[in-house]
Design a protein around this motif. Structure first.
Motif, PDB file in Angstrom:
ATOM      1  N   GLY A  69       0.515  -1.488  -0.321  1.00 38.24           N
ATOM      2  CA  GLY A  69      -0.162   0.217   0.008  1.00 38.24           C
ATOM      3  C   GLY A  69       0.797   1.107   0.069  1.00 38.24           C
ATOM      4  N   GLY A  70       2.597   0.784   0.674  1.00 34.43           N
ATOM      5  CA  GLY A  70       2.933   2.224   0.664  1.00 34.43           C
ATOM      6  C   GLY A  70       3.362   2.340  -0.391  1.00 34.43           C
ATOM      7  N   PHE A  71       3.798   1.294  -1.086  1.00 38.33           N
ATOM      8  CA  PHE A  71       5.125   1.406  -2.227  1.00 38.33           C
ATOM      9  C   PHE A  71       3.225   2.586  -3.450  1.00 38.33           C
ATOM     10  CE2 PHE A  71       4.860  -1.163  -6.734  1.00 38.33           C
ATOM     11  CZ  PHE A  71       5.606   0.236  -7.280  1.00 38.33           C
ATOM     12  N   LEU A  72       2.471   1.515  -3.312  1.00 37.58           N
ATOM     13  CA  LEU A  72       1.307   2.515  -4.977  1.00 37.58           C
ATOM     14  C   LEU A  72       1.564   3.782  -4.174  1.00 37.58           C
ATOM     15  CD1 LEU A  72      -0.675  -0.864  -4.580  1.00 37.58           C
ATOM     16  CD2 LEU A  72       0.948  -0.657  -6.507  1.00 37.58           C
ATOM     17  N   PHE A  73       1.015   4.063  -2.896  1.00 36.71           N
ATOM     18  CA  PHE A  73       0.539   5.095  -2.532  1.00 36.71           C
ATOM     19  C   PHE A  73       1.342   6.871  -3.012  1.00 36.71           C
ATOM     20  CE2 PHE A  73       0.854   8.691   0.787  1.00 36.71           C
ATOM     21  CZ  PHE A  73      -0.561   9.318   0.770  1.00 36.71           C
TER      22      PHE A  73
ATOM     23  N   ARG B  42      11.944   3.696   8.602  1.00 36.09           N
ATOM     24  CA  ARG B  42      11.611   4.023   8.107  1.00 36.09           C
ATOM     25  C   ARG B  42      12.507   5.966   7.412  1.00 36.09           C
ATOM     26  NH1 ARG B  42       5.684   4.365   6.224  1.00 36.09           N
ATOM     27  NH2 ARG B  42       6.601   2.469   5.826  1.00 36.09           N
ATOM     28  N   ALA B  43      13.032   5.824   8.687  1.00 38.66           N
ATOM     29  CA  ALA B  43      14.244   6.777   7.814  1.00 38.66           C
ATOM     30  C   ALA B  43      15.390   6.599   7.235  1.00 38.66           C
ATOM     31  CB  ALA B  43      14.397   7.416   9.836  1.00 38.66           C
ATOM     32  N   VAL B  44      15.846   4.909   7.677  1.00 37.73           N
ATOM     33  CA  VAL B  44      17.087   4.396   6.747  1.00 37.73           C
ATOM     34  C   VAL B  44      15.990   3.775   5.525  1.00 37.73           C
ATOM     35  CG1 VAL B  44      18.341   2.244   6.595  1.00 37.73           C
ATOM     36  CG2 VAL B  44      17.911   3.219   8.917  1.00 37.73           C
ATOM     37  N   SER B  45      15.576   3.620   5.426  1.00 32.59           N
ATOM     38  CA  SER B  45      14.677   3.116   3.840  1.00 32.59           C
ATOM     39  C   SER B  45      14.021   4.674   3.172  1.00 32.59           C
ATOM     40  CB  SER B  45      12.874   2.025   4.073  1.00 32.59           C
ATOM     41  OG  SER B  45      12.444   3.081   5.205  1.00 32.59           O
ATOM     42  N   THR B  46      14.056   5.405   4.018  1.00 34.08           N
ATOM     43  CA  THR B  46      13.414   6.888   3.234  1.00 34.08           C
ATOM     44  C   THR B  46      14.782   7.355   2.344  1.00 34.08           C
ATOM     45  OG1 THR B  46      11.433   7.511   4.167  1.00 34.08           O
ATOM     46  CG2 THR B  46      12.201   9.022   3.042  1.00 34.08           C
ATOM     47  N   LEU B  47      16.106   7.290   3.478  1.00 35.61           N
ATOM     48  CA  LEU B  47      17.344   7.689   3.079  1.00 35.61           C
ATOM     49  C   LEU B  47      17.801   6.570   1.795  1.00 35.61           C
ATOM     50  CD1 LEU B  47      19.210   8.544   6.242  1.00 35.61           C
ATOM     51  CD2 LEU B  47      18.601  10.039   3.890  1.00 35.61           C
TER      52      LEU B  47
ATOM     53  N   PHE C  45      12.244   6.725 -10.576  1.00 33.57           N
ATOM     54  CA  PHE C  45      11.176   7.264  -9.345  1.00 33.57           C
ATOM     55  C   PHE C  45      10.665   5.826  -9.327  1.00 33.57           C
ATOM     56  CE2 PHE C  45       6.936   7.926  -8.424  1.00 33.57           C
ATOM     57  CZ  PHE C  45       7.546   8.780  -6.751  1.00 33.57           C
ATOM     58  N   PHE C  46       9.848   5.018  -9.763  1.00 28.67           N
ATOM     59  CA  PHE C  46       9.580   3.351  -9.664  1.00 28.67           C
ATOM     60  C   PHE C  46      10.431   2.754  -8.791  1.00 28.67           C
ATOM     61  CE2 PHE C  46       6.017   5.575 -11.594  1.00 28.67           C
ATOM     62  CZ  PHE C  46       5.325   5.484 -10.588  1.00 28.67           C
ATOM     63  N   LEU C  47      11.183   2.106  -9.157  1.00 30.03           N
ATOM     64  CA  LEU C  47      12.262   1.662  -8.638  1.00 30.03           C
ATOM     65  C   LEU C  47      12.692   1.776  -7.773  1.00 30.03           C
ATOM     66  CD1 LEU C  47      14.430   0.627 -12.124  1.00 30.03           C
ATOM     67  CD2 LEU C  47      13.565  -1.413 -10.401  1.00 30.03           C
ATOM     68  N   ALA C  48      13.019   3.954  -7.117  1.00 24.53           N
ATOM     69  CA  ALA C  48      13.570   3.717  -5.499  1.00 24.53           C
ATOM     70  C   ALA C  48      12.090   3.636  -5.147  1.00 24.53           C
ATOM     71  CB  ALA C  48      14.057   5.251  -6.014  1.00 24.53           C
ATOM     72  N   ASP C  49      11.212   4.120  -5.295  1.00 19.17           N
ATOM     73  CA  ASP C  49      10.019   3.610  -4.593  1.00 19.17           C
ATOM     74  C   ASP C  49      10.031   2.267  -4.064  1.00 19.17           C
ATOM     75  OD1 ASP C  49       7.541   3.649  -3.432  1.00 19.17           O
ATOM     76  OD2 ASP C  49       6.217   3.948  -4.993  1.00 19.17           O
ATOM     77  N   LEU C  50      10.382   1.420  -4.982  1.00 14.28           N
ATOM     78  CA  LEU C  50      10.346  -0.393  -4.605  1.00 14.28           C
ATOM     79  C   LEU C  50      11.055  -0.340  -3.620  1.00 14.28           C
ATOM     80  CD1 LEU C  50       9.492  -3.227  -4.841  1.00 14.28           C
ATOM     81  CD2 LEU C  50      10.330  -3.186  -6.815  1.00 14.28           C
ATOM     82  N   GLY C  51      12.476  -0.246  -3.995  1.00 11.76           N
ATOM     83  CA  GLY C  51      13.943   0.008  -3.209  1.00 11.76           C
ATOM     84  C   GLY C  51      13.567   0.113  -1.361  1.00 11.76           C
ATOM     85  N   ALA C  52      12.571   1.196  -1.771  1.00 18.74           N
ATOM     86  CA  ALA C  52      12.961   2.076  -0.600  1.00 18.74           C
ATOM     87  C   ALA C  52      11.409   0.797   0.911  1.00 18.74           C
ATOM     88  CB  ALA C  52      12.511   3.548  -0.312  1.00 18.74           C
TER      89      ALA C  52
ATOM     90  N   ALA D 137      10.510  -2.007  -0.172  1.00 22.66           N
ATOM     91  CA  ALA D 137      11.638  -3.443   0.057  1.00 22.66           C
ATOM     92  C   ALA D 137      11.822  -3.308   1.301  1.00 22.66           C
ATOM     93  CB  ALA D 137      12.406  -4.064  -1.063  1.00 22.66           C
ATOM     94  N   LEU D 138      13.063  -2.469   1.775  1.00 24.63           N
ATOM     95  CA  LEU D 138      14.001  -2.508   2.581  1.00 24.63           C
ATOM     96  C   LEU D 138      13.136  -2.068   3.507  1.00 24.63           C
ATOM     97  CD1 LEU D 138      16.939  -2.611   3.134  1.00 24.63           C
ATOM     98  CD2 LEU D 138      16.986   0.228   2.836  1.00 24.63           C
ATOM     99  N   ASP D 139      12.517  -1.129   3.589  1.00 23.55           N
ATOM    100  CA  ASP D 139      11.154  -1.414   4.324  1.00 23.55           C
ATOM    101  C   ASP D 139      10.683  -3.068   5.164  1.00 23.55           C
ATOM    102  OD1 ASP D 139      10.098   1.463   6.584  1.00 23.55           O
ATOM    103  OD2 ASP D 139       8.353  -0.171   6.213  1.00 23.55           O
ATOM    104  N   PHE D 140      10.099  -3.503   4.504  1.00 23.98           N
ATOM    105  CA  PHE D 140       9.681  -4.764   4.848  1.00 23.98           C
ATOM    106  C   PHE D 140      10.641  -5.575   5.481  1.00 23.98           C
ATOM    107  CE2 PHE D 140       8.384  -8.704   3.342  1.00 23.98           C
ATOM    108  CZ  PHE D 140       7.131  -8.832   4.432  1.00 23.98           C
ATOM    109  N   ARG D 141      11.714  -5.645   4.737  1.00 22.71           N
ATOM    110  CA  ARG D 141      12.994  -6.517   5.076  1.00 22.71           C
ATOM    111  C   ARG D 141      13.394  -5.433   7.098  1.00 22.71           C
ATOM    112  NH1 ARG D 141      16.560  -9.945   3.116  1.00 22.71           N
ATOM    113  NH2 ARG D 141      18.880 -10.065   4.129  1.00 22.71           N
ATOM    114  N   LEU D 142      13.344  -4.536   6.609  1.00 22.84           N
ATOM    115  CA  LEU D 142      13.825  -4.167   8.247  1.00 22.84           C
ATOM    116  C   LEU D 142      13.333  -4.493   9.803  1.00 22.84           C
ATOM    117  CD1 LEU D 142      16.194  -0.965   7.184  1.00 22.84           C
ATOM    118  CD2 LEU D 142      16.638  -3.153   8.161  1.00 22.84           C
ATOM    119  N   LEU D 143      11.427  -4.661   9.519  1.00 25.23           N
ATOM    120  CA  LEU D 143      10.820  -4.360   9.738  1.00 25.23           C
ATOM    121  C   LEU D 143      10.730  -5.498  10.006  1.00 25.23           C
ATOM    122  CD1 LEU D 143       8.334  -1.562   8.606  1.00 25.23           C
ATOM    123  CD2 LEU D 143       9.507  -2.058  10.320  1.00 25.23           C
ATOM    124  N   ARG D 144      10.393  -6.209   9.799  1.00 30.11           N
ATOM    125  CA  ARG D 144      10.132  -8.291   9.715  1.00 30.11           C
ATOM    126  C   ARG D 144      11.698  -8.642  10.604  1.00 30.11           C
ATOM    127  NH1 ARG D 144      11.135 -10.886   4.678  1.00 30.11           N
ATOM    128  NH2 ARG D 144      11.481 -12.128   5.824  1.00 30.11           N
TER     129      ARG D 144
END
Length: 176
Positions: free
Chosen positions: A11-15, A79-84, A113-120, A122-129
């Protein structure tokens, strides 16, 4: 729990992708409103395109912290790490592909733009887990980093740094 997190991250990626795309045009649609200049692209510079990723992610982060904050207390730091990471991907991918080709193409710019969005996200998901950024000081640092980035994006819209990252390739000007 993992499925719920995946839902939120998708949802975050799409938003972010949709809102960032719309923010590309908001300044022009508003007739050059100073208020919209603070959070939307005012020119075609790489910096302004980084803003298109940051502000939707920032807004989504507020919603996500309210909804998942107790389940994922490490969300602000993650989120700070994945946003950066996402923000860094934009100039790295853009300048790499344009350096190789010697020119830019619209579809590749959009893909960056969309690769950066996806990368952010994807990293977010991995780190939160993994849950490794759980210390209170890390949350404070994460929040401070996100707010500092927000300030920098607004500040540099009105007071751009005279470097290539801030230069509009169409007009050769900086900022508004």
């Amino acid at each position: 729990m993992r499925k719920r997190l995946l839902f939120w991250e998708l949802g975050g990626f799409l938003f972010t992708g949709l809102a960032g795309t719309l923010l590309h045009f908001v300044y022009e649609w508003s007739g050059g409103s100073v208020l919209t200049a603070a959070f939307s692209a005012v020119n075609e510079s790489t910096w302004e395109h980084m803003k298109l990723l940051f502000f939707p992610m920032f807004l989504f982060s507020v919603v996500q912290v309210c909804a998942l904050g107790k389940t994922y207390p490490d969300l602000p730091a993650v989120r700070a790490v994945s946003t950066l990471a996402g923000l860094l991907l934009i100039p790295v991918l853009f300048y790499t592909y344009t350096g190789v080709l010697g020119f830019h193409v619209m579809w590749a710019d959009i893909a960056v733009f969309f690769l950066a969005d996806l990368g952010a996200f994807a990293l977010d998901f991995r780190l939160l887990r993994r849950g490794r950024f759980s210390q209170p000081w890390q949350q404070v640092l994460g929040l401070a980093a996100l707010w500092a980035l927000a300030f920098c994006f607004v500040w540099c819209t009105f007071r751009p740094v005279p470097l290539a990252l801030w230069r509009d390739p169409v007009t050769g000007r900086f900022g508004i």
